[in-house]
Scaffold this motif. Structure first.
Motif, short mmCIF file in Angstrom:
data_model
loop_
_atom_site.label_atom_id
_atom_site.label_comp_id
_atom_site.label_asym_id
_atom_site.label_seq_id
_atom_site.Cartn_x
_atom_site.Cartn_y
_atom_site.Cartn_z
N LEU A 36 0.96 -7.11 9.44
CA LEU A 36 2.09 -6.39 9.69
C LEU A 36 3.25 -6.85 8.53
CD1 LEU A 36 2.64 -5.28 13.33
CD2 LEU A 36 2.19 -3.74 11.19
N MET A 43 1.99 -5.93 5.27
CA MET A 43 2.18 -4.27 5.28
C MET A 43 3.63 -4.05 4.93
SD MET A 43 0.23 -1.67 5.86
CE MET A 43 -1.01 -2.59 6.84
N GLU A 70 4.71 -4.79 1.55
CA GLU A 70 3.97 -3.92 0.50
C GLU A 70 4.86 -2.59 0.60
OE1 GLU A 70 -0.31 -2.04 0.55
OE2 GLU A 70 -0.32 -4.18 1.16
N LEU A 71 5.42 -2.09 1.51
CA LEU A 71 6.11 -0.79 1.66
C LEU A 71 7.54 -0.93 1.16
CD1 LEU A 71 4.85 0.34 5.31
CD2 LEU A 71 4.41 1.37 2.94
N MET A 131 0.02 2.11 12.15
CA MET A 131 -0.94 2.19 11.04
C MET A 131 -1.34 3.41 10.65
SD MET A 131 -0.99 -1.01 10.21
CE MET A 131 -2.07 -0.70 8.89
N VAL A 190 1.46 4.60 8.36
CA VAL A 190 1.06 3.88 7.23
C VAL A 190 0.32 4.25 6.13
CG1 VAL A 190 1.03 1.50 6.01
CG2 VAL A 190 2.56 1.87 8.20
N LYS A 206 0.84 7.85 4.47
CA LYS A 206 1.84 7.61 3.53
C LYS A 206 1.28 7.20 2.35
CE LYS A 206 5.48 5.27 1.23
NZ LYS A 206 6.21 6.12 0.73
N LYS A 207 0.42 6.10 2.33
CA LYS A 207 -0.21 5.96 1.04
C LYS A 207 -1.24 6.98 0.48
CE LYS A 207 -0.12 0.77 1.96
NZ LYS A 207 -0.76 -0.39 2.46
#
Lengths: 131, 183
Positions: free
Chosen positions: A78, A81, A84-85, B17, B20, B23-24
């Motif tokens: 996480l 992640m 990365e965001l 997830m 997420v 979105k990608k």
């Protein structure tokens, strides 16, 4: 509507970590600008070694099975992640001084700052959350 | 099976997830295209709806098959509203009293989650390759969600020699009548 979400992570347990990083990644995925201010025990959540050994609250260890069954991502995943965001991590300088920690003790890409750094970001953020 | 431009497998993943990953995946598809998100997280229906609204995409709907939820989201557009230029228009309110064919040029998934009974579906992107399915002499009432795609479709049809073409304004987003689903 504010495009910023400000989070204070002040506790260092595993449940705290999930609360912080779930909200942070969800907000970042919703195109919000997100900053997390890690202070006191919260620093544990981004500590290179500490983040791999976060503890569950006493008496709640049996939830470990539930985490596995529900296929919950690990905290290091996480954290990756979130980075990365584009979530920005700020480690509290004052706490680091007290605990004798340096920037190298933490995951890459963090910034070190004081309370004012966070307050400046948080002044027009909505919501501001504390965990 | 509902037609989508892209599929995303988010089965077995827990919150956050699916969001997420969605979105990608959305970053990689074209504006106006539809993404199908396959998920088993029961919270994903409410989450994706809220997420789509927040970031400016269009949540079309969800189909449940066994354990799997199939969510459909159409990517929003940043383009400014353009002036509609096709001059022959009819009002949405009068559409049911007319004889002509209602041609729905939204994406197949948008049509599937709710259209006017009897409307024919040809998505805007496919229209120029499917003209032979339409009659040049018949009245054609072109409809989409807001009137923007149908404006372009009506222009195309007129250019190709269709004689009685009308753009329906506004579009399905203002339609309060009965909707038919084909899921």
């Amino acid at each position: 509507m504010s495009e910023k979400v400000a989070i204070i992570a002040a506790n260092g347990g595993m449940f705290d970590a999930y609360k912080v990083f779930n909200i942070a990644t969800a907000a970042a995925a919703s195109e919000k600008e997100v900053q997390i201010f890690f202070t006191f025990e919260g620093l544990n959540l981004i500590h290179k070694q500490g983040m791999h050994h976060l503890e569950m609250p006493a008496g709640k260890e049996h939830f470990a099975e539930g985490f596995e069954k529900a296929n919950i991502p690990s905290i290091p995943e996480l954290v990756e992640m979130a980075k990365e965001l584009g979530v920005k991590f700020i480690a509290c300088q004052m706490t680091m001084d007290v605990m004798g920690l340096t920037k190298e003790d933490f995951v890459d890409g963090i910034e070190v700052g004081g309370a004012v750094t966070f307050l400046e970001f948080a002044k027009d953020a909505a919501p501001t959350l504390t965990f | 099976m509902i037609q989508a431009n892209q599929q995303l497998d988010a089965k077995g993943l827990a919150c956050p997830m699916p969001i997420v990953k969605t979105k990608k995946a959305m970053n990689d598809i074209d504006e106006g295209h539809v993404l199908e998100v396959q998920a088993t997280d029961k919270g994903s229906t409410a989450d994706l709806q809220a997420w789509a609204t927040t970031v400016g995409h269009q949540y079309l709907g969800t189909v449940e098959e066994g354990e799997v939820l199939y969510h459909y989201i159409r990517k929003g557009s940043d383009e400014p509203e353009v002036e509609k230029s096709f001059e022959h228009t009819v009002s949405l309110e009068t559409i049911e009293s007319r004889e002509g064919l209602i041609l729905d040029v939204r994406e197949a998934a948008e049509y599937a989650f709710g259209h006017i009974e009897g409307a024919k579906s040809i998505p805007m992107g496919e229209l120029e390759f499917r003209l032979e399915e339409l009659d040049k002499e018949e009245e054609i009432l072109v409809i989409c969600r807001t009137g923007k795609r149908s404006d372009l479709a009506a222009q195309l049809l007129a250019k190709k020699g269709f004689k009685k073409v009308y753009n329906v304004l506004p579009g399905m987003n203002e339609w309060n009548g009965k909707k038919t689903k084909t899921l």
